[in-house]
Design an enzyme around this catalytic site. Structure first.
Site, PDB file in Angstrom:
ATOM      1  N   ASN A 232       9.154 -16.829 -14.669  1.00 16.90           N
ATOM      2  CA  ASN A 232       8.854 -16.039 -15.857  1.00 16.90           C
ATOM      3  C   ASN A 232       9.344 -16.775 -17.100  1.00 16.90           C
ATOM      4  O   ASN A 232       9.846 -17.893 -17.012  1.00 16.90           O
ATOM      5  CB  ASN A 232       9.476 -14.642 -15.745  1.00 16.90           C
ATOM      6  CG  ASN A 232      10.970 -14.706 -15.526  1.00 16.90           C
ATOM      7  OD1 ASN A 232      11.703 -15.227 -16.367  1.00 16.90           O
ATOM      8  ND2 ASN A 232      11.433 -14.197 -14.397  1.00 16.90           N
TER       9      ASN A 232
ATOM     10  N   LYS B  12       2.142 -29.948  -0.402  1.00 12.56           N
ATOM     11  CA  LYS B  12       1.386 -29.464  -1.548  1.00 12.56           C
ATOM     12  C   LYS B  12       0.038 -28.893  -1.115  1.00 12.56           C
ATOM     13  O   LYS B  12      -0.701 -29.504  -0.347  1.00 12.56           O
ATOM     14  CB  LYS B  12       1.166 -30.611  -2.538  1.00 12.56           C
ATOM     15  CG  LYS B  12       0.382 -30.203  -3.773  1.00 12.56           C
ATOM     16  CD  LYS B  12       0.154 -31.396  -4.695  1.00 12.56           C
ATOM     17  CE  LYS B  12      -0.726 -30.994  -5.879  1.00 12.56           C
ATOM     18  NZ  LYS B  12      -0.987 -32.131  -6.781  1.00 12.56           N
TER      19      LYS B  12
ATOM     20  N   CYS C 229      21.604  -9.499 -16.565  1.00 13.27           N
ATOM     21  CA  CYS C 229      20.726  -9.905 -17.668  1.00 13.27           C
ATOM     22  C   CYS C 229      19.581 -10.795 -17.199  1.00 13.27           C
ATOM     23  O   CYS C 229      18.613 -11.011 -17.924  1.00 13.27           O
ATOM     24  CB  CYS C 229      21.552 -10.609 -18.738  1.00 13.27           C
ATOM     25  SG  CYS C 229      20.649 -10.980 -20.252  1.00 13.27           S
TER      26      CYS C 229
END
Length: 422
Positions: free
Chosen positions: A226, A305, A290
């Protein structure tokens, strides 16, 4: 009639020593037989939670070795203003700025005279000229030297300049004389120091804070994360340390320097953060969650991958996600749990969702912020939040995250003290 030597009256006299937690004490030692007491003083200061750097005059080194003070303080001992190694590390100007307080014990008559004259002919006297920290002296000398008119005038001059004297005591002296001039016992000096230093709102408390994002691997080169920069959590850690707390900062992958006086634990995934939080909150007083912890992670991580399929017509990729452990709820559910503060980063109905999260996760407080406002929150230098409790709500207007952190720690400390005093 001579006063008896000052002693601590009871163990209760030690109850405020937590006020030294996280403080930085510069201990100056001058030449005199009382220098042997300084070793015990260093030990007591460190036991009270403060960090100590020792500065010795050349004469002091004749009475007690720098090696002894280095072993007890855990830091190099500073003896010369012109030491290239010392100046390459923490130079004398930085050392003066570093200190929260300068304590000189013992303070000889000679040093008091040189300090009064404003001389800077050795490292310790120079530091006293440079520092903005309060300076405290614990005089130690022969009773005749102490009672001499010049010494008394020098001490009065220093008091007028804001220097505080601890003692001296009266009693038998090494030379055989009896009278005033003995250095106070280390425990008594420590109590005087505690009484003069301002107490932080969280002095002596153990605080654990999580900050930043987590990363959940998809394959060896891709992950889910994020926009959290960690700036708010790091600012809170710095503010809590300044308030006197012992702070452990559990940080996700961010590029931020560790705040001073803060222990940092680096983690990557939500499960890493959960493990670290559960471990470090044992015996803690407050926990501030937090971090922007990823709610989900891929059920499986590809070993290599993932390659695009050139023959796939829709070019889609399905990844099954599973729930991550809830860090703040897990801490709140612990036996002997700390006072728990969570964060609610919302895009709409901010206060409503924050209040629901407060009740559902059984938190003591929650900090709500509107991350839909691009001028605050993620990656911004500023923020605006509302601190919400079961019967408490206070909005803090937009300001820098550093300023906001200071305001939040003050409010959190007040609410914590209200709860623990009931």
């Amino acid at each position: 009639m001579l006063r008896s030597r000052q002693k601590l009256k009871s163990p209760l006299a030690m109850q405020n020593l937590h006020r030294l937690n996280n403080k930085r004490i510069l201990l100056g030692i001058t030449g005199g037989i009382a220098a042997y007491k300084s070793a015990e003083l260093v030990r007591h200061i460190r036991k009270a939670g403060a960090e100590v750097h020792v500065v010795m005059t050349p004469a002091a080194c004749e009475f007690i070795t720098p090696l002894t003070l280095q072993a007890l303080s855990g830091n190099p001992v500073h003896t010369s203003m012109l030491d290239p190694k010392a100046e390459a590390g923490m130079g004398h100007i930085e050392l003066a700025k570093w200190a929260d307080a300068v304590l000189i014990a013992p303070a000889s008559a000679d040093f008091i005279a040189r300090m009064t004259a404003g001389m800077g002919n050795d490292l310790l006297s120079t530091l006293c000229l440079v520092t903005n920290a309060p300076v405290y002296l614990a005089p130690a000398m022969n009773q005749g030297m102490w009672l001499d008119t010049a010494t008394q005038k020098n001490c009065e001059t220093l008091k007028d300049r804001g220097v505080t004297l601890f003692g001296p005591d009266e009693g038998y002296q090494a030379c055989g004389d009896v009278g005033p001039g003995r250095m106070l016992d280390p425990e008594v000096i420590l109590q005087h120091l505690v009484g003069h230093l301002e107490s932080g709102l969280l002095a002596g408390k153990k605080v654990v804070i999580t900050a930043g994002p987590t990363r959940e691997a998809i394959d060896p080169v891709r992950y889910i994360s994020n926009h959290s920069s960690g700036k708010m959590g790091f600012a809170l850690a710095a503010a809590a340390a300044e308030a006197g707390a012992t702070v452990t900062l559990i940080a996700g992958p961010v590029h931020l320097p560790t705040p001073e006086r803060v222990q940092r634990v680096d983690v990557i995934t939500a499960r890493d953060m959960h493990t670290a939080a559960m471990e470090h909150t044992e015996g803690s007083d407050l926990f501030i969650g937090c971090a922007a912890v990823a709610d989900y992670r891929p059920e499986t991580i590809a070993e290599s991958k993932i390659k695009k399929d050139p023959n796939s017509p829709d070019q889609t990729l399905d990844i099954k996600l599973v729930r991550n452990p809830d860090v703040v709820a897990s801490v709140a559910a612990k036996d002997n749990r700390p006072f728990v503060i969570g964060f609610a980063a919302e895009t709409h109905n901010v206060i409503e969702y924050a209040q629901d999260k407060l009740k559902r996760k059984k938190l003591d407080l929650i900090i709500a912020n509107d991350v839909s406002d691009t001028s605050i929150g993620f990656n911004s230098e500023e923020n605006a939040v509302t601190l919400v409790g079961a019967d408490f709500e206070e909005t803090l207007d937009k300001c820098s995250k550093r300023q906001l952190a200071g305001h939040l720690i003050e409010l959190i400390a007040q609410q914590y003290n209200l709860q623990t005093s009931n």
